[in-house]
Design a protein around this motif. Structure first.
Motif, PDB file in Angstrom:
ATOM      1  N   CYS A  55       0.973  -1.191   0.011  1.00  0.00           N
ATOM      2  CA  CYS A  55      -0.040  -0.055  -0.041  1.00  0.00           C
ATOM      3  C   CYS A  55       0.703   1.229   0.110  1.00  0.00           C
ATOM      4  CB  CYS A  55      -0.859  -0.165   1.003  1.00  0.00           C
ATOM      5  SG  CYS A  55      -2.139   1.297   1.178  1.00  0.00           S
ATOM      6  N   ALA A  56       0.707   2.142  -0.960  1.00  0.00           N
ATOM      7  CA  ALA A  56       1.275   3.421  -1.082  1.00  0.00           C
ATOM      8  C   ALA A  56       0.416   4.538  -0.589  1.00  0.00           C
ATOM      9  CB  ALA A  56       1.937   3.855  -2.337  1.00  0.00           C
ATOM     10  N   VAL A  57       0.471   4.795   0.737  1.00  0.00           N
ATOM     11  CA  VAL A  57      -0.641   5.967   1.317  1.00  0.00           C
ATOM     12  C   VAL A  57       0.010   7.269   0.960  1.00  0.00           C
ATOM     13  CG1 VAL A  57      -1.525   6.805   3.522  1.00  0.00           C
ATOM     14  CG2 VAL A  57      -0.992   4.516   3.009  1.00  0.00           C
ATOM     15  N   ASN A  58      -0.507   7.898  -0.035  1.00  0.00           N
ATOM     16  CA  ASN A  58      -0.145   9.412  -0.593  1.00  0.00           C
ATOM     17  C   ASN A  58      -0.659  10.510   0.123  1.00  0.00           C
ATOM     18  OD1 ASN A  58      -2.666   7.918  -1.640  1.00  0.00           O
ATOM     19  ND2 ASN A  58      -2.624   9.751  -2.712  1.00  0.00           N
ATOM     20  N   GLY A  59      -1.566  10.188   1.004  1.00  0.00           N
ATOM     21  CA  GLY A  59      -2.203  11.400   1.773  1.00  0.00           C
ATOM     22  C   GLY A  59      -3.005  10.758   3.089  1.00  0.00           C
ATOM     23  N   VAL A  60      -3.818  11.344   3.371  1.00  0.00           N
ATOM     24  CA  VAL A  60      -4.742  11.023   4.595  1.00  0.00           C
ATOM     25  C   VAL A  60      -5.328   9.755   4.388  1.00  0.00           C
ATOM     26  CG1 VAL A  60      -6.747  12.110   4.097  1.00  0.00           C
ATOM     27  CG2 VAL A  60      -6.275  11.783   6.395  1.00  0.00           C
ATOM     28  N   ALA A  61      -4.927   8.644   5.348  1.00  0.00           N
ATOM     29  CA  ALA A  61      -6.041   7.533   5.599  1.00  0.00           C
ATOM     30  C   ALA A  61      -6.721   7.448   6.552  1.00  0.00           C
ATOM     31  CB  ALA A  61      -5.011   6.320   5.521  1.00  0.00           C
ATOM     32  N   ALA A  62      -7.940   7.614   6.571  1.00  0.00           N
ATOM     33  CA  ALA A  62      -9.091   7.849   7.698  1.00  0.00           C
ATOM     34  C   ALA A  62      -9.856   6.790   7.718  1.00  0.00           C
ATOM     35  CB  ALA A  62      -9.470   9.296   7.491  1.00  0.00           C
ATOM     36  N   GLY A  63     -10.311   6.496   9.052  1.00  0.00           N
ATOM     37  CA  GLY A  63     -11.050   5.467   9.285  1.00  0.00           C
ATOM     38  C   GLY A  63     -11.151   4.205   8.554  1.00  0.00           C
ATOM     39  N   ALA A  64     -12.021   3.643   7.669  1.00  0.00           N
ATOM     40  CA  ALA A  64     -11.900   2.312   6.899  1.00  0.00           C
ATOM     41  C   ALA A  64     -10.623   2.611   6.147  1.00  0.00           C
ATOM     42  CB  ALA A  64     -13.071   1.889   6.636  1.00  0.00           C
ATOM     43  N   GLY A  65     -10.560   3.744   5.614  1.00  0.00           N
ATOM     44  CA  GLY A  65      -9.246   3.786   4.769  1.00  0.00           C
ATOM     45  C   GLY A  65      -8.028   3.720   5.337  1.00  0.00           C
ATOM     46  N   ALA A  66      -7.650   3.790   6.668  1.00  0.00           N
ATOM     47  CA  ALA A  66      -6.686   3.338   7.395  1.00  0.00           C
ATOM     48  C   ALA A  66      -6.730   1.886   7.762  1.00  0.00           C
ATOM     49  CB  ALA A  66      -6.596   4.082   8.752  1.00  0.00           C
ATOM     50  N   SER A  67      -7.945   1.385   8.111  1.00  0.00           N
ATOM     51  CA  SER A  67      -7.962   0.018   8.173  1.00  0.00           C
ATOM     52  C   SER A  67      -7.589  -0.619   6.811  1.00  0.00           C
ATOM     53  CB  SER A  67      -9.218  -0.400   8.519  1.00  0.00           C
ATOM     54  OG  SER A  67      -9.641   0.126   9.718  1.00  0.00           O
ATOM     55  N   LEU A  68      -8.196  -0.352   5.709  1.00  0.00           N
ATOM     56  CA  LEU A  68      -7.729  -0.771   4.221  1.00  0.00           C
ATOM     57  C   LEU A  68      -6.257  -0.913   4.192  1.00  0.00           C
ATOM     58  CD1 LEU A  68      -8.555  -1.806   1.634  1.00  0.00           C
ATOM     59  CD2 LEU A  68      -8.794   0.538   0.675  1.00  0.00           C
ATOM     60  N   ALA A  69      -5.563   0.369   4.407  1.00  0.00           N
ATOM     61  CA  ALA A  69      -4.279   0.437   4.179  1.00  0.00           C
ATOM     62  C   ALA A  69      -3.575  -0.623   5.219  1.00  0.00           C
ATOM     63  CB  ALA A  69      -3.606   1.870   4.419  1.00  0.00           C
ATOM     64  N   LEU A  70      -3.718  -0.723   6.345  1.00  0.00           N
ATOM     65  CA  LEU A  70      -3.388  -1.629   7.244  1.00  0.00           C
ATOM     66  C   LEU A  70      -3.253  -3.035   7.073  1.00  0.00           C
ATOM     67  CD1 LEU A  70      -3.787   0.514  10.654  1.00  0.00           C
ATOM     68  CD2 LEU A  70      -1.693   0.593   9.170  1.00  0.00           C
ATOM     69  N   GLY A  71      -4.334  -3.226   6.257  1.00  0.00           N
ATOM     70  CA  GLY A  71      -4.847  -4.801   5.975  1.00  0.00           C
ATOM     71  C   GLY A  71      -3.684  -5.045   4.846  1.00  0.00           C
ATOM     72  N   CYS A  72      -3.058  -4.320   4.352  1.00  0.00           N
ATOM     73  CA  CYS A  72      -1.633  -4.796   3.356  1.00  0.00           C
ATOM     74  C   CYS A  72      -0.693  -5.197   3.919  1.00  0.00           C
ATOM     75  CB  CYS A  72      -1.611  -3.602   2.327  1.00  0.00           C
ATOM     76  SG  CYS A  72      -3.030  -2.947   1.473  1.00  0.00           S
ATOM     77  N   ASP A  73       0.121  -5.946   3.173  1.00  0.00           N
ATOM     78  CA  ASP A  73       1.315  -6.559   3.758  1.00  0.00           C
ATOM     79  C   ASP A  73       2.426  -5.540   4.054  1.00  0.00           C
ATOM     80  OD1 ASP A  73       0.551  -9.300   3.800  1.00  0.00           O
ATOM     81  OD2 ASP A  73       0.705  -9.606   1.515  1.00  0.00           O
ATOM     82  N   ILE A  74       2.857  -4.761   3.306  1.00  0.00           N
ATOM     83  CA  ILE A  74       3.723  -3.743   3.407  1.00  0.00           C
ATOM     84  C   ILE A  74       3.216  -2.511   3.048  1.00  0.00           C
ATOM     85  CG2 ILE A  74       5.896  -2.989   2.559  1.00  0.00           C
ATOM     86  CD1 ILE A  74       6.916  -5.945   1.947  1.00  0.00           C
ATOM     87  N   VAL A  75       3.307  -1.316   3.983  1.00  0.00           N
ATOM     88  CA  VAL A  75       2.603  -0.170   3.687  1.00  0.00           C
ATOM     89  C   VAL A  75       4.149   0.974   3.780  1.00  0.00           C
ATOM     90  CG1 VAL A  75       1.094   1.631   4.586  1.00  0.00           C
ATOM     91  CG2 VAL A  75       0.884  -0.870   5.081  1.00  0.00           C
ATOM     92  N   LEU A  76       3.871   1.625   2.562  1.00  0.00           N
ATOM     93  CA  LEU A  76       4.961   2.838   2.650  1.00  0.00           C
ATOM     94  C   LEU A  76       3.965   4.126   2.477  1.00  0.00           C
ATOM     95  CD1 LEU A  76       7.073   1.835  -0.386  1.00  0.00           C
ATOM     96  CD2 LEU A  76       7.462   1.597   2.076  1.00  0.00           C
ATOM     97  N   ALA A  77       4.361   4.955   3.324  1.00  0.00           N
ATOM     98  CA  ALA A  77       3.556   6.506   3.379  1.00  0.00           C
ATOM     99  C   ALA A  77       4.373   7.386   2.958  1.00  0.00           C
ATOM    100  CB  ALA A  77       3.060   6.498   4.787  1.00  0.00           C
ATOM    101  N   ALA A  78       3.886   8.463   2.332  1.00  0.00           N
ATOM    102  CA  ALA A  78       4.494   9.779   2.012  1.00  0.00           C
ATOM    103  C   ALA A  78       4.601  10.543   3.390  1.00  0.00           C
ATOM    104  CB  ALA A  78       3.542  10.690   1.186  1.00  0.00           C
TER     105      ALA A  78
END
Length: 259
Positions: free
Chosen positions: A99-122
């Motif tokens: 998951c490439a988190v390019n901006g805010v990850a809020a609510g279920a959007g944060a849960s979606l990101a954290l459900g991925c194996d590897i998370v990179l964020a700007a």
């Protein structure tokens, strides 16, 4: 009208982009259905050996489109219909996810990101469990991921306080793999996904499942999980290729094929 989920096929992997930038990529039911279909299609394609998920525009995902969350309706039924299938589909994929988190990850959007194996964020990105701000609780697997990643004390605080966590803090806590400069996010995320796509897909799948099982297992049970996973990995062509490449002092050419 553009599709809510944009799918791009690459060499051995796919990029899925949440594509509702005017809504900060908040997901309504049609968008969730489109994302579920994209995940299922990727999972059924043997040539797709890794998956990258990101968002269009200036945000990753603002969670649920509030048109879905109507006071007086049965939100549990909505969870069963939309968010739970999404969390399960992500975990059940036979290939690693980035998951490439390019901006805010809020609510279920944060849960979606954290459900991925590897998370990179700007570095400019942030994560927020915003549910308490409207009198709700985390969903889409949020209460599963948070305590496992950052411990119960921090999980309770970020849930109850609903304060944003900047990407650098998320990295320091172990909530994500890495925070990177904004300009480098997609380059690094795509390179990482391509690297995973060239790897031993079956071993990745078995390792992911073993790690997911660990939190609920005793040591003895987890040793059995490892044994069974190693038995299956050892029967794959990629194990044979890996050993041969090691002996021949060359990079392995993994195919990702099952035994």
């Amino acid at each position: 009208m553009e599709e809510a989920i944009r799918v791009e096929a690459r060499d051995g992997w796919r990029r899925l982009t949440l594509n509702r930038p005017d809504r900060m990529n908040a997901l309504d039911e049609p968008a969730i259905e489109a994302l579920l279909a994209a995940l299922a299609d990727a999972g059924a394609d043997a040539s797709c050996r890794a998956l990258l998920i990101t968002g269009a525009g200036r945000g990753f995902c603002a969670g649920a489109d509030l048109s879905m969350v109507i006071p007086g309706t049965d939100l549990g039924e909505l969870i069963d219909r939309a968010w739970n299938p999404l969390a399960r589909a992500l975990q059940a994929l036979p290939m690693p996810t980035v998951c490439a988190v390019n901006g805010v990850a809020a609510g279920a959007g944060a849960s979606l990101a954290l459900g991925c194996d590897i998370v990179l964020a700007a570095r400019s990105a942030s994560f927020i469990q915003a549910f308490a701000r409207i009198g709700l609780v985390p969903d889409c697997g949020g209460t599963h991921h948070l305590p496992r990643l950052i411990g119960e004390a921090r999980a309770r605080a970020v849930t109850l306080l609903a304060d944003p966590i900047q990407a650098g803090q998320a990295e320091a806590w172990g909530l994500i793999w890495r925070a990177v400069d904004d300009a480098m996010l997609m380059e690094q995320a795509e390179a990482l996904t391509a690297r995973l796509a060239a790897g031993p897909t079956q071993a990745y799948r078995l390792a992911r499942h073993a790690i997911a099982a660990a939190a609920g297992n005793t040591l003895d049970r987890q040793l059995e999980v490892e044994r069974d996973a190693q038995r299956r990995a050892g029967a794959t062509p990629d194990f044979v290729e890996g050993v041969r490449a090691f002996r021949e002092k060359r990079p392995p050419r993994f195919t990702g094929r099952p035994a």
